[in-house]
Design an enzyme around this catalytic site. Structure first.
Site: not given
Length: 601
Positions: A423, A305, A253, A255, A275
């Protein structure tokens, strides 16, 4: 028997000089053992200087001047004397304690005569609930009434809680360890505690559940509309070959470089969380409208986003333009001038079905079916995606994304779950390459600053001292000084916003070798670009066994990141990995990250 407030005040006082995390965890665990399953939630919140979880914006609404009036009223002191002592001491807590002692209120802060913690908590909540005409006087009276009933030591910490400067660095990871020790005597419950916290972002709720129902209760916690889920983060890759070697066939995808948003829909109620867990719903009425128009489900949590675009051409604007939408004034006018398009890339819940443990392919199918098509350029659109294991296809998609003005690409493991708050290698990002050895930007938290000379002296700041985040120790070791990247006005504005955060000593969670002219509470996060990561004797980030740490060479500020919390700063292990990606040869960071982050498939 109810837990006395003094148990918290005494612990906070004892923690002030403590820098060792193991000792801090033990002291907090001893305190937490005194609470029952009803009051432990309030104890957790108060120990971090708040009344509710971060995402619920509950403010005391009291300036320092109002707090000084409350101190003067509580202890029959002239208001100007209270203000004068604050100018001398710079700490509202110490000032309040001093006047409490002078007033003759010198009873020892013993357990027998201390107010119950729940009573103090409820009284503080009443202060936040005083609104409307006459609310300032009501707040002063309420605070004065509470202070007059407390010992000087308790007064000190209540004043600090109200002013928002607790001066004890108790981070979420430290409290999670302490909760585990309080219940089991070891860290064995840390993993389920952290999982529950990442899904709810409410450590008070997690603590109450743990005390009432144990590990089984924590396992039963799922995502909930209205409680932001701590967002999943991506690992880094050097190139397309790295991505294929780790993921094989995967989803690719774009960014995006905009506002990352987590949308919570509950009937007609829509909340938008950043976030950094800030509720931004009021800032983006166009996004709220799109949710109502395009998401038919009664309940949903969708992540994406938001980017500003040219309404004539549909071309995305850079982040510097998109960031103008983050405002509290002229919101409707700016919505028309700079419309937003929300590129949705994940769904965490739909009509009561928690999807965080579902594989990516299932979540993607649900996402696409949940969004009604939008006529025109705006609204909500699923992000573009291709499925491939061909490095050449990945490179082509990457280059096309750059041509569209985007940051790069994100590769996603097809059977990967949504790793809340982590992460990991379920997501891997490949960002735009810069003309430097360092292939990515670094998010750092400001911990202090220097005055500067010449024309920089007029700005108030000459350079910043910034830190990375060490998750293992819940500390902020310094990683560089930065003196470029902002305009003259930008430096002056930053100086004025940092002034309320000034403290007389480094925050207890800051690890440093050097000292700036002024220390500040770690709060503001900035994104930096640097030429490279180097080994350093001056900065302790990533240091082990007393050796050299790591530092950023020739850093400059790209932008502020108001959507980042201090714990969202780039980790020390990531800094080491960036050093390794330059071909410097130290592999301990990468090996440790592989061990910690590689998912079980």
């Amino acid at each position: 028997m109810s837990m006395p407030f003094n148990a918290l005040a005494s612990t906070l006082d004892a923690l002030e000089p403590v820098t060792g995390r193991t000792l801090m965890i033990g002291m907090l665990a001893d305190m937490l053992r005194q609470a029952d399953d009803i009051e432990v939630g309030e104890l957790v919140y108060l120990s971090q200087g708040r009344l509710l979880p971060d995402f619920i914006q509950k403010e005391f609404g009291m300036s320092e001047m109002l707090i000084f009036r409350a101190v003067a009223q509580a202890f029959s002191a002239p208001n100007n004397e209270v203000i004068a002592r604050f100018k001398a001491l710079g700490d509202a807590g110490l000032v309040a304690q001093e006047f409490a002692e002078k007033s003759g209120n010198e009873r020892l802060p013993g357990l027998d005569d201390s107010l119950p913690l729940k009573t103090v908590y409820d009284h503080l909540m009443k202060i936040t609930q005083a609104v409307g005409s006459g609310s300032q006087e009501a707040k002063v009276t309420l605070l004065a009434s509470l202070l007059s009933k407390l010992s000087p030591l308790e007064v000190k910490h209540v004043a600090r809680i109200v002013v928002g400067r607790l001066r004890v660095g108790i981070g979420d990871p430290t409290l999670m360890d302490a909760l585990s020790f309080a219940r089991t005597g070891d860290k064995s419950l840390r993993a389920p505690i952290e999982r529950a916290y990442n899904l709810t972002t409410d450590l008070g709720l997690v603590a109450r559940t743990l005390y009432a129902s144990g590990a089984e209760g924590l396992e039963a916690i799922n995502v909930k509309v209205g409680n932001p889920v701590r967002m999943a983060l991506a690992e880094r890759a050097n190139n397309a070959d790295d991505i294929v070697a780790r993921l094989g066939r995967c989803a690719i995808e774009p960014k995006f470089d905009g506002f990352r948003m987590q949308i919570h829909k509950d009937g007609d109620d829509v909340s938008i969380f950043s976030r950094g867990l800030e509720d931004l719903s009021g800032m983006f009425p166009d996004v709220v409208k799109s949710v109502h128009d395009q998401i038919a489900a009664r309940q949903a949590i969708i992540e994406g986003e938001a980017l500003a675009y040219d309404p004539q051409t549909g071309v995305y604007y850079p982040f510097q333009v998109t960031s103008q939408r983050r405002r509290v004034h002229d919101i409707e006018a700016m919505s028309a001038t700079l419309p937003l398009r929300l590129m949705a890339f994940d769904v965490l819940l739909l009509d009561g079905n928690d999807l965080t443990r579902a594989p990516y392919t299932e979540r993607r199918a649900v996402l696409e079916s949940a969004i009604k098509p939008q006529v025109g350029l705006g609204g909500i659109q699923p992000s573009t995606v291709i499925y491939t294991e061909d490095p050449d296809e990945i490179v082509t998609f990457y280059e096309d994304s750059l041509l569209e003005g985007l940051e790069g690409i994100v590769a996603k493991r097809l059977d990967g779950t949504y790793d809340a708050g982590k992460r990991g290698f379920n997501w891997i990002k490949l960002k735009r390459s810069y003309n430097t050895e360092l292939r990515d930007t670094v998010d750092c938290v400001i911990v202090g600053y220097y005055y500067g000379k010449g024309r920089r002296a007029a700005w108030g700041i000459g350079s910043l001292l910034v830190s990375a985040y060490d998750k293992a120790t819940d500390t902020f070791p310094t990683v560089t000084r930065v003196a470029s990247g902002l305009s003259d006005e930008g430096w002056r504005d930053l100086c004025s916003r940092l002034e309320p955060d000034r403290i007389a000593h480094p925050d207890p969670r800051v690890v440093t070798i050097i000292s700036p002219d002024l220390w500040v509470v770690p709060r503001v996060v900035v994104e930096l670009q640097a030429d490279e990561v180097t080994r350093s004797q001056m900065h302790p980030a990533g240091r082990s066994d007393g050796g050299h740490g790591y530092a950023l060479r020739f850093p400059r500020i790209v932008k502020e990141r108001p959507d980042r919390s201090p714990e969202d700063a780039t980790s020390t292990l990531e800094v080491i990995e960036l050093y390794n990606m330059q071909g410097k040869g130290d592999t301990r960071g990468k090996k440790k990250r592989d061990e910690e982050m590689s998912p079980t498939v």
